[in-house]
Design an enzyme around this catalytic site. Structure first.
Site, short mmCIF file in Angstrom:
data_model
loop_
_atom_site.label_atom_id
_atom_site.label_comp_id
_atom_site.label_asym_id
_atom_site.label_seq_id
_atom_site.Cartn_x
_atom_site.Cartn_y
_atom_site.Cartn_z
N HIS A 46 0.82 -1.21 0.00
CA HIS A 46 0.00 0.00 0.00
C HIS A 46 0.85 1.27 0.00
CE1 HIS A 46 0.44 -0.44 4.49
NE2 HIS A 46 0.45 0.89 4.43
N GLY B 298 3.38 5.83 8.81
CA GLY B 298 4.79 6.06 8.48
C GLY B 298 5.65 4.86 8.82
N SER C 208 4.59 1.92 8.14
CA SER C 208 4.23 0.93 7.13
C SER C 208 5.44 0.46 6.33
CB SER C 208 3.21 1.53 6.15
OG SER C 208 1.93 1.49 6.69
#
Length: 449
Positions: free
Chosen positions: A225, A327, A329
């Site tokens: 993502h 952040g 991720s």
């Protein structure tokens, strides 16, 4: 010149050496430090011999000469004051030339064992002219890769790629640098930051920020993502070569040439090694690294979990009680020194705790036929926090990591300011920041504003 510099520095070293000899007695740790220093010196000489195409003995002589020249130069810089205009060694590293604006200072230079050269502009004059260019750096033409002070020619050099010479000249003149003080030189340079690819470090794309999962041969893995195939990344520079989201939540970025994959994960502070990707059992401890909340630990609760985000359902995730925030991720998950996965999403935060899911790394490596960058080092110990509910991907973020406006992998020019840890700092020496170079840690680069 060498004899004079050697004599002057030998006299200074002799006095200090006697005081040191009286103050210190040999110890086992001192002996170990000396051995370590000898090894480092030997490695440096070997590298110099290789790259300068000289013998190790010639490298040793050159290094000693350069050290003596540095002492002489620093002494002269203080003695000459505003007349000092820079210094340089010849190609062999044996002859030091010191430029001065006052010819009457030439004898002082000779007395230090250096060769004087009288020039029109002082080092301060050159630095002031370059500062004008720095102040207009955001308006520099795209075909101007850089500029610098050239003490040998006592001028400023502006580099220009093919066809950009006229634009470079106009930009320098508009910046307020007199035409007789700078020259434009043709250049083929296309500079970019060269970065160690380390798990948990931030990388950016467009206006978003995510975290590196693990270094692999050719780049790194991260969350799907965080970018679709073809998305360009910065710090390190590269392109998303493959991405799957929703359904899965993984991607890999092919890094541009010059970026170096490392078998490390950022522990904030320090690093931990990555030695493999052996999957850990349920209830094993697991720690994760991310560019927003740093290093956090918890427990593997369940595997083969499906979770529904607003964008769709992700299957095959691992559920944990370690926390994460936007952040983080894409960041790394480790049990000991074994890579487990990359941060997908979850609920909660690192204040109240959370339930966070990661995408197993073995699936990413298999799908894209990637090879994890590994070392044989041993792991460090870990700790753990808590649990909560509703689920969203942790997502990229446009905000800065904690610590104020300072950020790693950012160029800070002369006079630039940044905040960190509640204090404001001003740049002493222009540089591109790196993890560990936070303003309070590097007084050579920053001062309190």
């Amino acid at each position: 010149m060498n004899r004079k510099i050697l004599a002057a520095t030998a006299a200074a070293i002799t006095g200090a050496g006697l005081l040191t000899a009286i103050a210190l007695t040999p110890s086992a740790s001192a002996g170990q430090e000396a051995a370590s220093g000898d090894q480092a010196q030997s490695e440096m000489l070997a590298a110099m011999a290789r790259d300068f195409k000289i013998s190790p003995e010639q490298a040793k002589v050159r290094l000693a000469s350069e050290q003596r020249a540095a002492i002489a130069d620093n002494t002269l810089k203080k003695q000459l004051g505003t007349s000092y205009a820079g210094s340089w060694l010849d190609g062999s590293g044996t002859t030091l030339t010191v430029a001065v604006t006052d010819a009457a200072q030439a004898d002082l230079v000779r007395a230090a064992g250096a060769t004087p050269k009288t020039v029109a502009r002082s080092a301060a004059d050159l630095d002031a002219a370059k500062l004008r260019l720095d102040a207009k750096s955001t308006k520099a033409p795209k075909n101007v890769p850089g500029w610098y002070t050239d003490v040998v020619t006592n001028s400023i050099v502006v580099l220009a790629n093919a066809g950009g010479e006229a634009a470079a000249k106009s930009w320098a003149a508009e910046s307020g640098v007199p035409s007789d003080l700078f020259r434009v030189e043709a250049s083929t340079e296309q500079p970019r930051p060269l970065i160690d690819i380390i798990g948990g470090n931030a990388y950016t794309f467009g206006s978003g920020r995510c975290s590196i999962g693990f270094a692999v041969e050719g780049g790194f893995v991260t969350a799907g993502h965080c970018g679709t195939t073809g998305t360009r990344t910065s710090n390190p520079s590269g392109s998303v070569a493959g991405s799957s989201f929703p359904g899965n939540d993984y991607a890999w970025v092919r890094a541009d040439a010059g970026n170096t994959p490392r078998a490390l994960v950022n522990r904030y502070p320090g690093t931990v090694p990555v030695a493999g990707s052996t999957e850990a059992a349920v209830n094993s401890s697991v720690c994760r690294s991310g560019s927003t909340t740093g290093w956090r630990c918890g427990t593997i609760l369940q595997k083969n979990t499906s979770v529904t985000y607003p964008e769709g359902t992700i299957t095959g995730l691992t559920r944990t009680n370690a926390c994460a925030e936007p952040g983080d991720s894409g960041g790394s998950w480790l049990t000991g020194d074994q890579a487990q996965g990359v941060t997908s999403g979850g609920s909660g935060n690192c204040t109240s705790g959370g339930t966070i899911y990661f995408q197993p790394v073995t699936e990413i490596l298999s799908v894209y036929n990637l090879r994890l960058t590994v070392s044989g080092n041993q792991p460090t110990t870990t700790t753990r926090p808590t649990t909560t509910t509703p689920t969203t991907p942790t997502g990229p973020t446009t905000s800065n990591p904690p610590g104020g406006t300072w950020a790693p992998y950012t160029y800070y020019g002369s006079g630039a300011t940044a905040s960190y840890g509640g204090s404001n700092y001003r740049v002493i020496q222009p540089h591109t920041s790196m993890p560990g170079w936070e303003p309070p840690n590097v007084p050579a680069l920053w001062e309190l504003a």
